[in-house]
Every structure is written in C-alpha cells, then in structure tokens.
Design a protein around this motif. Structure first.
Motif, mmCIF file in Angstrom:
data_model
loop_
_atom_site.group_PDB
_atom_site.id
_atom_site.type_symbol
_atom_site.label_atom_id
_atom_site.label_comp_id
_atom_site.label_asym_id
_atom_site.label_seq_id
_atom_site.Cartn_x
_atom_site.Cartn_y
_atom_site.Cartn_z
ATOM 1 N N PRO A 112 0.779 -1.248 0.000
ATOM 2 C CA PRO A 112 0.000 0.000 0.000
ATOM 3 C C PRO A 112 0.813 1.303 0.000
ATOM 4 O O PRO A 112 0.227 2.374 0.111
ATOM 5 N N ARG A 115 0.026 4.773 -3.051
ATOM 6 C CA ARG A 115 -1.195 4.773 -3.842
ATOM 7 C C ARG A 115 -1.292 6.121 -4.568
ATOM 8 O O ARG A 115 -0.783 7.119 -4.094
ATOM 9 N N THR A 144 -6.809 0.522 -3.654
ATOM 10 C CA THR A 144 -7.032 -0.127 -2.360
ATOM 11 C C THR A 144 -7.344 -1.609 -2.480
ATOM 12 O O THR A 144 -7.581 -2.278 -1.481
ATOM 13 N N GLN A 191 -4.867 -5.288 1.558
ATOM 14 C CA GLN A 191 -3.808 -4.352 1.919
ATOM 15 C C GLN A 191 -3.933 -3.948 3.385
ATOM 16 O O GLN A 191 -5.030 -3.910 3.940
ATOM 17 N N ASP A 193 -4.021 -1.024 5.447
ATOM 18 C CA ASP A 193 -4.232 0.413 5.259
ATOM 19 C C ASP A 193 -3.368 1.263 6.184
ATOM 20 O O ASP A 193 -3.123 2.439 5.906
ATOM 21 N N ALA A 196 -0.390 2.626 4.344
ATOM 22 C CA ALA A 196 -0.649 3.340 3.099
ATOM 23 C C ALA A 196 -0.134 4.772 3.150
ATOM 24 O O ALA A 196 -0.157 5.434 4.193
#
Length: 303
Positions: A112, A115, A144, A191, A193, A196
């Motif tokens: 992640p 992005r 995502t 993923q 998060d 991220a």
C-alpha cells in the motif's frame, strides 16, 4: 484468455505489447481520447492506441466509463478479465463487475505504499531504497484492492523518474503475463491500510529549487522531476532547468556558485555538482558545455 485492456501511456503500452506477444485474445482496447500535443497542438493518439491499431485491434476511446454505452461495449465482448495500466479514467463499480475474473491493475509501487497518481516520482523524492510493481484486484477505492503479487525493484542512486519508469514498465509487463495463466488459483490478500501513503500528482509549482534545502534532498527532487516538470532555478535573468546533479561536500550561502569547472552550487547543507542543464529556449547541455557558452564566476547566486 479473452482480455479487455485499458491503458494510455508508454507504461501501459509495454504491458499491452507483452499480452499480445503472449497470444491472448484482445477483442477491445480502451484508451483515453486523442489529446493536443507538441508545438502545433495537433491531436495525438496515445501510445496504447498506436500499438493497438498497429496490431489490428479494436480501440475504444470513451470520455468516461460511466455511460451505459461505454459499459455495454465492454459487456458485449464478454471478457474473462480486464487488465488496467495507467488508464487515467475511473472504473465505476458496475464496470468492475463485468469481467468474469475481475479487473487487474498494474501499479508502479509496492502497495500500500504510494497509492495514487505519481508513485514513481514520489518514491524517488522520498529517498526510498526500493519500489516495484503490484498486481491487484481492483475495487471502488483508489488503489485499495486486494494484492495478487508484488515485485520489488531497487532504486539506484542515479535513477530518474524516466529511467525508473522504463524499468517498472518492463517489470509490470512481465508480471501480468506471468500471472494470467494462474489467475483463477491465485489468492489475493487485503492491503494493510495502516501502511498506506499517497503519491499526489506532480505540480509544476514543485519544480522550483529551494537552495536552502540539503543537497541530498535536492538531488532526489531533481531526479524525481526528470523528465516532468523539470527542476528549475532562476539564474542570470531567466530560468535554468537542472536535469542532473550529484550531491557533494561543500559549504557556502544557499544558491552560491562555489566553482565554475566543475559547476558547483552551495545548498542548505552540502552542495550540488550540476551535470546537465538547460536555458530557456535552449537545448539540454552537459554543464561544461553550458559554462563554455555562458561565462559565470564563483560567488554568483542561483535562485
């Protein structure tokens, strides 16, 4: 495998070329509409369109995939899978549901992390030691979706956005060709998060060099913004693009020319040795050639 392919720039064209070479059935290729480009601002087809037409493939160029007409064009060819690479249009949820085995995105980072729109540039700018390609199942979020495979790639100390782009494009093309024959049995993982971060689009306003920053930071920005938008400073009454440089030891007031041959400029910490530059309206030149045609002296200031 029957594939609908969606992509626009050279990064995507390499993946399309690999899928064609692998013998997949490609009944429809989607790409963005032709855009004005060049000095004459004439309409120019995308690299994906040029490649698809050269191979006799059907090309669609909808302005959006949110219309019933665009959705029906995809449904009519009954794809097993849709492969997406730097397409530039949002895929609505009802489009994501059309292919029997879903929509697979080729993303130029190790998700992640990074992005978003500019993962190659932001990885260099941040000083990451590696990046890579991620193949993921697309969902309605921004990059995502669940991960099918990740393919790491070291970032070299002299990599620019251009050189890293080329390495990742080749890696992505090989990765998607390898995945598709075993897609049905490949498990996807969600993923995390919490890990991220987002690669926001590069703006031209970011290109201005702030000489008060450390040399290592400026070196990364120069490489990240090569070829677009090109790092720039003000010097001798006009803009000077800096395409290549390397961080060195040195001290002086930020922006001060420390030496002419080689061309070295002080930063907030350390200094940069400029290797390739370009005056407004001129050609990109090695720094030595630029100095030969533009007399300058130690003590002059950039910025």
């Amino acid at each position: 495998m029957k594939i609908v392919f969606a992509g626009t720039p050279e990064f995507a064209a390499q993946a399309l070329a690999a899928l064609i070479a692998a013998g997949h059935d490609m009944p429809l290729v989607l790409t963005q509409p032709d855009r004005p480009a060049g000095r004459g601002m004439k309409l120019k087809p995308s690299p994906v369109k040029e490649l698809a037409l050269a191979h006799g493939l059907t090309v669609g160029q909808p302005e959006t995939l949110k219309t019933a007409t665009a959705r029906q064009a995809i449904a009519d060819v009954a794809p097993e899978v849709m492969v997406v690479a730097a397409y530039g249009l949002i895929l609505p949820e009802d489009v994501l549901l059309i292919p029997r085995q879903g929509c697979i995105n080729i993303h130029a980072s190790l998700l992640p992390r990074w992005r978003g729109a500019a993962p190659i540039q932001r990885a260099i700018e941040a000083g990451d030691s590696e990046t890579g390609i991620t193949l993921m199942r697309m969902d309605k979020g921004l990059d995502t979706g669940a991960l099918l495979s990740r393919h790491p790639l070291p970032i070299a100390a002299d990599d620019t956005a251009a050189s890293l782009h080329d390495k990742l494009a080749a890696l992505g093309a090989a990765a998607i060709v390898d995945l598709l024959p075993r897609l049905a049995e490949t498990r996807a993982f969600p993923q995390d998060d919490r890990l991220a971060c987002y690669a926001t689009k590069i703006g031209k306003d970011e290109a201005q060099i702030d000489w008060s920053l450390p040399a290592e930071v400026l070196d990364r920005r120069i490489r990240a913004f090569n070829p677009f938008p090109g790092a720039v400073t003000q010097f001798q009454g006009g803009p000077l693009k800096i395409w290549l440089a390397r961080p060195i030891t040195g001290a002086g007031n930020p922006g001060e020319v420390l030496s002419v041959i080689p061309l070295r400029v002080a930063c907030g910490a350390g200094a940069l040795e400029l290797l390739a530059v370009q005056k407004a309206g001129g050609k990109r030149l090695p720094a030595a050639a630029y100095v030969a045609g533009n007399p300058l002296q130690p003590g002059q200031r950039m910025g």
